[in-house]
Design a protein around this motif. Structure first.
Motif, short mmCIF file in Angstrom:
data_model
loop_
_atom_site.label_atom_id
_atom_site.label_comp_id
_atom_site.label_asym_id
_atom_site.label_seq_id
_atom_site.Cartn_x
_atom_site.Cartn_y
_atom_site.Cartn_z
N HIS A 48 0.63 -1.40 -0.08
CA HIS A 48 0.54 -0.01 0.12
C HIS A 48 1.21 1.41 -0.24
N VAL A 146 -1.28 -12.61 1.02
CA VAL A 146 -1.91 -12.48 0.28
C VAL A 146 -1.01 -11.86 -0.89
N ASN A 147 -0.08 -10.94 -0.52
CA ASN A 147 0.54 -9.75 -1.30
C ASN A 147 1.91 -10.39 -1.72
N ARG A 172 -7.64 -4.50 1.46
CA ARG A 172 -6.69 -5.57 1.16
C ARG A 172 -7.87 -6.50 0.94
N ARG A 174 -10.78 -6.43 1.81
CA ARG A 174 -12.01 -7.06 1.41
C ARG A 174 -12.28 -6.29 -0.92
N TRP A 175 -10.64 -5.55 -1.18
CA TRP A 175 -10.33 -5.97 -2.61
C TRP A 175 -10.52 -6.86 -2.93
N GLN A 199 -10.19 5.90 5.04
CA GLN A 199 -9.70 4.78 3.76
C GLN A 199 -9.63 3.69 3.71
N ASP A 203 -14.58 4.21 3.84
CA ASP A 203 -14.36 4.02 3.01
C ASP A 203 -15.81 3.03 1.84
N TYR A 204 -15.60 1.49 3.03
CA TYR A 204 -16.23 0.30 2.41
C TYR A 204 -17.04 0.10 3.48
#
Lengths: 417, 119
Positions: A48, A146-147, A172, A174-175, A199, A203-204
């Motif tokens: 990020h 994940v990343n 992350r 959620r995306w 953010q 945001d979500y």
């Protein structure tokens, strides 16, 4: 096998990279010992943005920030980099025992920079009642899955603790299509930075349950759900108000612990408040020739500060080798009021450096705060803060001329609400 | 009435926004809050950072980001597009994965180098 260097840097994350660069730029023979497969440390999984605003004056992602420092280090021929190398022991006389694919090494260094970073608090540190199914991870482990490894830790996720890594992972996941049920925080205020609350959660529409905690874990093979309950003023859960939340994954973002096992082997005294070594303005520990920077010293909120500490540690290591650090007198840095910790914890005289950077964490969120630098009853300097929060460090610079002839150094933070 | 938390400074003012002909913003303690709220209401933008699949690399995914912040409404459509991308290592840092996405004049670039895995 044996090896001799001027400076051994233990850990090749942002602190170690800056420490090695700083010492290397001064012509010293430097060796970086990194247990991972590549340099950069935790930055490699922090994909990020939000890194580098202070140091590079632009917003970078973790891997980009790491890459800049790796390039700077690789350009210097006098810096040797050993990855996949695990340091097993550090002795008080600066001998390092390390192992890698070539075998066992005894490395003799004239000075050592500790930059081992920190690790996450785990389920074991929390002692939540219930079963022990799979599906419970620290937020950082999930972040690596994940990343870097490229798979999701679960589909229906609850996060315990509102530290920054937890907040970042909420967004992350959620995306990546997971359902993020919410973030549960035991304290009445969030642990992470405001921009991450906005953010990553707002945001979500991911709910944040303040003053709540997980009180029971359910599930046999895989996590099936947890009970959460509100906590009273003292932090004790009110069990009669507990409610069940169905989830297959629980992420823990409940704090970081500086990783100081090697410092302890070298018989270096640690500060119970920071979890890192006691240091002076040179970031030299109580044992001469040992320096500490980054999250092994104190858990930092921004990587830029980690890099700045690394640069100072490298610069100081050169001063130490030249015999410029004298330590004729030692004065503790006292903290009072709403301050939880300070680095450096004491000053060595003569100060030598033109200015000293102090890092603080506060105990409680407070508005209209004033930080006083006092000698007995005399106020030497003040700083004003409209708002202070436990999640955000206070960082100040003080000109050494103010501190050269004082008998006491006392920082006091006073604020309202 | 909409509510926003200002992220310009640590004060974190709670901003209240009334949408009439013009935006009426209250709760801010400084001018920067008004600017932030206007942007957040009219055209909120974010940098998207995620990963895409990569073949033959030392890891199975490579991190990417948008070269500039994109309007929030494009985040999930872009994630969908990127889930269909597969690169092949080696790939340098800053490599354009997608160009001029949704005609915004913004690219998606890699944020690290990915070396080829020696088998």
């Amino acid at each position: 096998m044996k090896k001799e260097v001027d400076i051994a840097v233990i850990g090749g994350g942002p602190g170690g990279l800056a420490g090695a660069f700083s010492a290397g730029k001064r012509g010293l023979k430097v060796l970086i010992l990194e247990r991972g497969e590549e340099l950069g440390g935790i930055l490699n999984q922090c994909i990020h943005p939000g890194f580098g605003l202070l140091y590079f004056k632009e917003e970078l992602t973790g891997p980009e920030y790491a890459e800049r420092w790796i390039k700077m280090v690789e350009e210097l021929d006098n810096i040797e980099i050993w990855t996949k190398t695990m340091v097993l022991e550090v002795s008080p006389d600066k001998r390092i025992l390390a192992v890698n694919e070539k075998g066992l090494w005894e490395i003799k260094a004239k000075a050592i920079i500790f930059s081992m970073g920190c690790r996450e608090r785990t389920q074991g540190n929390l002692a939540i009642p219930g079963t022990r199914p799979s599906g419970i991870f620290t937020a950082g482990t999930a972040q690596r899955f994940v990343n870097i490894e490229g798979y999701l830790p679960g589909e229906k996720i609850l996060i315990l603790g509102s530290g920054d890594i937890g907040l970042i992972m909420a967004r992350r996941l959620r995306w990546e299509g997971a359902e993020v049920i919410g973030v549960v925080e035991k304290l009445p205020y969030p642990g992470g930075l405001t921009r991450n609350l906005v953010q990553c959660l707002e945001d979500y529409d991911i709910p944040l349950y303040l003053s709540h905690t997980v009180v029971e874990i359910k599930g046999k093979e895989r996590l099936e759900g947890v009970y959460i309950a509100p906590v009273d003023d003292k932090g004790n859960p009110i069990l009669e108000n507990k409610k069940y939340i169905s989830c297959d994954t629980l992420l823990l973002s409940v704090g970081l612990i500086p990783e100081n096992e090697l410092s302890e082997m070298a018989e270096i005294p640690l500060d119970g408040k920071t979890g890192g070594p006691f240091v002076d303005q040179f970031l030299m520990t109580e044992k001469e020739g040992f320096f500490a920077c980054g999250n092994v010293l104190l858990v930092n909120d921004l990587v830029d500060y980690v890099s700045l500490q690394g640069l100072l540690a490298g610069e100081s290591a050169e001063k130490y080798l030249k015999g410029e650090i004298k330590r004729e007198k030692k004065l503790p840095v006292k903290i009072n009021g709403n301050l939880r910790l300070v680095v450096p914890q004491y000053l060595s005289y003569p100060i030598i450096l033109p200015e000293i950077t102090f890092y603080f964490r506060v105990l409680n969120p407070k508005e209209n705060s004033i930080l006083y630098l006092k000698e007995k009853e005399k106020i030497l300097k003040t700083w004003k803060y409209p708002m202070v929060k436990p999640a955000e460090m206070l960082v100040i610079k003080v000109s050494s001329s103010i501190l050269e002839n004082v008998e006491e150094i006392n920082f006091v933070l006073e604020g309202s609400k | 009435m909409k509510k926003l938390t200002c992220i310009v400074c640590p004060l974190s003012c709670s901003l209240f926004i009334e949408e009439k002909e013009e935006l009426k913003i209250t709760g801010n303690k400084c001018e920067r809050g008004i600017k932030y709220a206007k942007e957040e209401i009219r055209n909120p933008k974010r940098v998207l950072t995620t990963t895409v699949k990569i073949k033959d690399g030392i890891y199975p995914v490579i991190p990417v980001r948008t070269s500039k912040p994109i309007p929030k409404d494009y985040i999930f459509p872009l994630l969908k597009k990127l889930s269909e991308v597969e690169l092949t290592a080696p790939i340098p840092s800053g490599y354009k994965v997608l160009e001029n996405i949704f005609n915004l004049g913004i690219d998606v670039i890699t944020t690290r180098e990915m070396k080829k895995l020696n088998k």
